[in-house]
Write a protein that holds these residues in place. Sequence first.
Motif, PDB file in Angstrom:
ATOM      1  N   LYS A 210     -35.975 -40.839  23.026  1.00 34.26           N
ATOM      2  CA  LYS A 210     -34.826 -41.591  22.932  1.00 34.26           C
ATOM      3  C   LYS A 210     -34.959 -42.898  23.425  1.00 34.26           C
ATOM      4  CE  LYS A 210     -29.764 -41.694  22.708  1.00 34.26           C
ATOM      5  NZ  LYS A 210     -28.596 -41.035  23.466  1.00 34.26           N
ATOM      6  N   VAL A 211     -35.266 -42.730  24.768  1.00 36.44           N
ATOM      7  CA  VAL A 211     -35.431 -44.068  25.630  1.00 36.44           C
ATOM      8  C   VAL A 211     -36.527 -44.983  24.995  1.00 36.44           C
ATOM      9  CG1 VAL A 211     -36.285 -44.988  27.820  1.00 36.44           C
ATOM     10  CG2 VAL A 211     -34.646 -43.118  27.802  1.00 36.44           C
ATOM     11  N   VAL A 212     -37.716 -44.328  24.706  1.00 35.23           N
ATOM     12  CA  VAL A 212     -38.647 -45.186  23.927  1.00 35.23           C
ATOM     13  C   VAL A 212     -37.911 -45.912  22.659  1.00 35.23           C
ATOM     14  CG1 VAL A 212     -40.756 -45.046  22.583  1.00 35.23           C
ATOM     15  CG2 VAL A 212     -40.517 -43.897  24.723  1.00 35.23           C
ATOM     16  N   ALA A 213     -37.518 -45.098  21.929  1.00 38.04           N
ATOM     17  CA  ALA A 213     -36.857 -45.457  20.457  1.00 38.04           C
ATOM     18  C   ALA A 213     -35.728 -46.853  20.747  1.00 38.04           C
ATOM     19  CB  ALA A 213     -36.130 -44.492  19.918  1.00 38.04           C
ATOM     20  N   GLU A 214     -34.804 -46.520  22.018  1.00 40.25           N
ATOM     21  CA  GLU A 214     -33.938 -47.662  22.394  1.00 40.25           C
ATOM     22  C   GLU A 214     -34.350 -48.985  22.593  1.00 40.25           C
ATOM     23  OE1 GLU A 214     -29.922 -44.940  23.047  1.00 40.25           O
ATOM     24  OE2 GLU A 214     -31.148 -45.376  24.584  1.00 40.25           O
ATOM     25  N   ASN A 215     -35.989 -48.974  22.799  1.00 37.98           N
ATOM     26  CA  ASN A 215     -36.438 -50.224  23.064  1.00 37.98           C
ATOM     27  C   ASN A 215     -37.277 -50.864  21.978  1.00 37.98           C
ATOM     28  OD1 ASN A 215     -36.714 -50.872  26.243  1.00 37.98           O
ATOM     29  ND2 ASN A 215     -36.487 -48.611  26.053  1.00 37.98           N
ATOM     30  N   MET A 216     -36.920 -50.390  20.816  1.00 36.20           N
ATOM     31  CA  MET A 216     -37.394 -51.013  19.671  1.00 36.20           C
ATOM     32  C   MET A 216     -37.252 -52.380  19.529  1.00 36.20           C
ATOM     33  SD  MET A 216     -39.032 -50.323  16.614  1.00 36.20           S
ATOM     34  CE  MET A 216     -38.765 -48.805  16.314  1.00 36.20           C
ATOM     35  N   ARG A 217     -36.102 -53.262  19.939  1.00 34.99           N
ATOM     36  CA  ARG A 217     -35.846 -54.401  19.809  1.00 34.99           C
ATOM     37  C   ARG A 217     -36.322 -55.418  20.994  1.00 34.99           C
ATOM     38  NH1 ARG A 217     -29.725 -54.582  16.992  1.00 34.99           N
ATOM     39  NH2 ARG A 217     -30.252 -53.435  15.042  1.00 34.99           N
ATOM     40  N   THR A 218     -37.168 -54.806  21.845  1.00 31.31           N
ATOM     41  CA  THR A 218     -37.943 -55.610  22.836  1.00 31.31           C
ATOM     42  C   THR A 218     -38.267 -56.930  22.471  1.00 31.31           C
ATOM     43  OG1 THR A 218     -39.408 -55.697  24.536  1.00 31.31           O
ATOM     44  CG2 THR A 218     -40.227 -54.348  22.547  1.00 31.31           C
ATOM     45  N   PRO A 219     -37.979 -57.952  23.137  1.00 33.55           N
ATOM     46  CA  PRO A 219     -38.712 -59.226  22.722  1.00 33.55           C
ATOM     47  C   PRO A 219     -39.692 -59.597  23.293  1.00 33.55           C
ATOM     48  CG  PRO A 219     -37.045 -59.637  24.517  1.00 33.55           C
ATOM     49  CD  PRO A 219     -37.055 -58.184  24.204  1.00 33.55           C
ATOM     50  N   LEU A 220     -40.487 -58.765  23.997  1.00 32.13           N
ATOM     51  CA  LEU A 220     -41.610 -58.974  24.992  1.00 32.13           C
ATOM     52  C   LEU A 220     -42.860 -59.041  24.080  1.00 32.13           C
ATOM     53  CD1 LEU A 220     -41.134 -56.586  27.888  1.00 32.13           C
ATOM     54  CD2 LEU A 220     -40.929 -58.987  28.171  1.00 32.13           C
ATOM     55  N   VAL A 221     -43.685 -59.950  24.287  1.00 28.65           N
ATOM     56  CA  VAL A 221     -44.909 -60.206  23.641  1.00 28.65           C
ATOM     57  C   VAL A 221     -46.283 -59.942  24.770  1.00 28.65           C
ATOM     58  CG1 VAL A 221     -46.517 -61.646  22.197  1.00 28.65           C
ATOM     59  CG2 VAL A 221     -43.920 -61.622  21.869  1.00 28.65           C
ATOM     60  N   HIS A 222     -47.110 -59.413  24.413  1.00 25.46           N
ATOM     61  CA  HIS A 222     -48.347 -59.326  25.156  1.00 25.46           C
ATOM     62  C   HIS A 222     -49.265 -60.219  24.681  1.00 25.46           C
ATOM     63  CE1 HIS A 222     -52.038 -57.050  26.712  1.00 25.46           C
ATOM     64  NE2 HIS A 222     -51.488 -57.822  27.784  1.00 25.46           N
ATOM     65  N   ASP A 223     -49.424 -61.195  25.581  1.00 23.25           N
ATOM     66  CA  ASP A 223     -49.905 -62.440  25.120  1.00 23.25           C
ATOM     67  C   ASP A 223     -51.434 -62.768  25.774  1.00 23.25           C
ATOM     68  OD1 ASP A 223     -49.956 -64.533  23.376  1.00 23.25           O
ATOM     69  OD2 ASP A 223     -49.314 -65.995  24.736  1.00 23.25           O
ATOM     70  N   VAL A 224     -52.542 -62.693  24.921  1.00 22.42           N
ATOM     71  CA  VAL A 224     -53.854 -62.973  25.653  1.00 22.42           C
ATOM     72  C   VAL A 224     -54.298 -64.304  25.207  1.00 22.42           C
ATOM     73  CG1 VAL A 224     -56.437 -62.578  25.568  1.00 22.42           C
ATOM     74  CG2 VAL A 224     -54.794 -60.542  25.377  1.00 22.42           C
ATOM     75  N   PRO A 225     -53.930 -65.635  26.249  1.00 21.83           N
ATOM     76  CA  PRO A 225     -53.792 -66.886  26.021  1.00 21.83           C
ATOM     77  C   PRO A 225     -55.135 -67.591  24.975  1.00 21.83           C
ATOM     78  CG  PRO A 225     -53.243 -66.571  28.252  1.00 21.83           C
ATOM     79  CD  PRO A 225     -53.666 -64.992  27.427  1.00 21.83           C
ATOM     80  N   MET A 226     -54.911 -67.876  23.907  1.00 22.23           N
ATOM     81  CA  MET A 226     -55.892 -68.534  23.149  1.00 22.23           C
ATOM     82  C   MET A 226     -56.566 -67.407  22.427  1.00 22.23           C
ATOM     83  SD  MET A 226     -54.974 -71.620  23.562  1.00 22.23           S
ATOM     84  CE  MET A 226     -56.131 -72.108  22.062  1.00 22.23           C
ATOM     85  N   VAL A 227     -56.239 -66.155  22.386  1.00 20.55           N
ATOM     86  CA  VAL A 227     -56.846 -65.231  21.596  1.00 20.55           C
ATOM     87  C   VAL A 227     -55.832 -64.562  20.520  1.00 20.55           C
ATOM     88  CG1 VAL A 227     -58.082 -63.100  21.627  1.00 20.55           C
ATOM     89  CG2 VAL A 227     -58.405 -64.636  23.380  1.00 20.55           C
ATOM     90  N   ILE A 228     -55.103 -63.949  21.173  1.00 20.60           N
ATOM     91  CA  ILE A 228     -53.707 -62.812  20.237  1.00 20.60           C
ATOM     92  C   ILE A 228     -52.576 -62.571  21.220  1.00 20.60           C
ATOM     93  CG2 ILE A 228     -54.542 -60.706  20.725  1.00 20.60           C
ATOM     94  CD1 ILE A 228     -54.381 -60.380  17.510  1.00 20.60           C
ATOM     95  N   GLY A 229     -51.386 -62.730  20.363  1.00 24.96           N
ATOM     96  CA  GLY A 229     -50.407 -62.221  21.049  1.00 24.96           C
ATOM     97  C   GLY A 229     -50.092 -60.967  20.088  1.00 24.96           C
ATOM     98  N   ARG A 230     -49.187 -60.031  20.991  1.00 29.35           N
ATOM     99  CA  ARG A 230     -49.079 -58.599  20.180  1.00 29.35           C
ATOM    100  C   ARG A 230     -47.328 -58.398  20.772  1.00 29.35           C
ATOM    101  NH1 ARG A 230     -49.327 -52.870  21.218  1.00 29.35           N
ATOM    102  NH2 ARG A 230     -49.816 -51.849  19.305  1.00 29.35           N
ATOM    103  N   SER A 231     -46.700 -58.245  19.399  1.00 27.83           N
ATOM    104  CA  SER A 231     -45.021 -57.831  19.638  1.00 27.83           C
ATOM    105  C   SER A 231     -45.290 -56.441  20.477  1.00 27.83           C
ATOM    106  CB  SER A 231     -44.485 -57.886  18.727  1.00 27.83           C
ATOM    107  OG  SER A 231     -43.133 -57.235  18.750  1.00 27.83           O
TER     108      SER A 231
END
Length: 297
Positions: A210-231
């Motif tokens: 349930k804790v995992v599920a309640e983070n579904m709206r996280t705005p965080l993005v894992h960014d590898v600069p100049m390669v790819i970003g992943r929500s």
Amino acid sequence: DLAERYVRSFQEGKDFMPPSTGLSQQSEPDTEALRVLDHHLLEEGADVRENIVDLLADIGTQGADPAGNGASSIKNKRVIELLSGAGLAKADVAREQAMRYLRKLVLRADLAAQSSAYAQALEMKPTNEAFLLVAKAGALEARDVVNKLAERDDWRNEQAALVAKASLGDAAVNARYLEALEVAKTAGDAFDFGNAIQVLSLIATPQAVKVVAENMRTPLVHDVPMVIGRSMRLAVLEGLMYNYPDRIELYPGSIIAEADYTRAENFCEQELGAVFNSPKPPFMTYKGYPAPVPVSK
């Protein structure tokens, strides 16, 4: 006879290549075929056993998704029994493969009937897979074994052992991982956020999921600069998919538009009791960067 032919091919050194054919009728595994595979799982060496485990998992996943919608799960009770019984009978690579299929493709509720087998397997030979399977199944029969092993130097700081302790009710370990998630969110650290979500997903208790599920709206993005970003919404979905492999709406690959995230959220609200108090972030799955323009000489 067809099951025997599969086994003979494995004995000859051939590897199983999915999909299997002729071993099921109307999405139900053939009873005689399962009897043959059960027998050979107990009798054969590691390489043949591993191929039989792969074959059983393929039979199980085909039966759980007859329409071919893309969900990969195992629901057939007899297939689960074989993987949990003969599949775990020898401490070899086939056992590890069977454990991997069980924890990744079977619902926690469907593992419960075999939880004593997982406790015995952990006691026979503790491995990361054994700890994680005990956690996914919520195998309370394994609590004493888990606690004893977790005191040993070789397991004391291993994440798999800690995950099992948390899943079986260790409040201090649970609190540690919940705190790690909150620290990552406060710091805006997408990498640590993803790690915390993964661990809570492996703990697999209704509270952790349930804790995992309640983070579904996280705005965080894992960014590898100049390669790819992943929500990191995709990381949340991966954790949910681990616990509900039969629900295609939780598969990250199913997310094409915001409506797909909404379907996943609806599942979380209706099935897990999740509550969303934050607004949805802008739609994103992956963000690409333009290829650098070569500099002419």
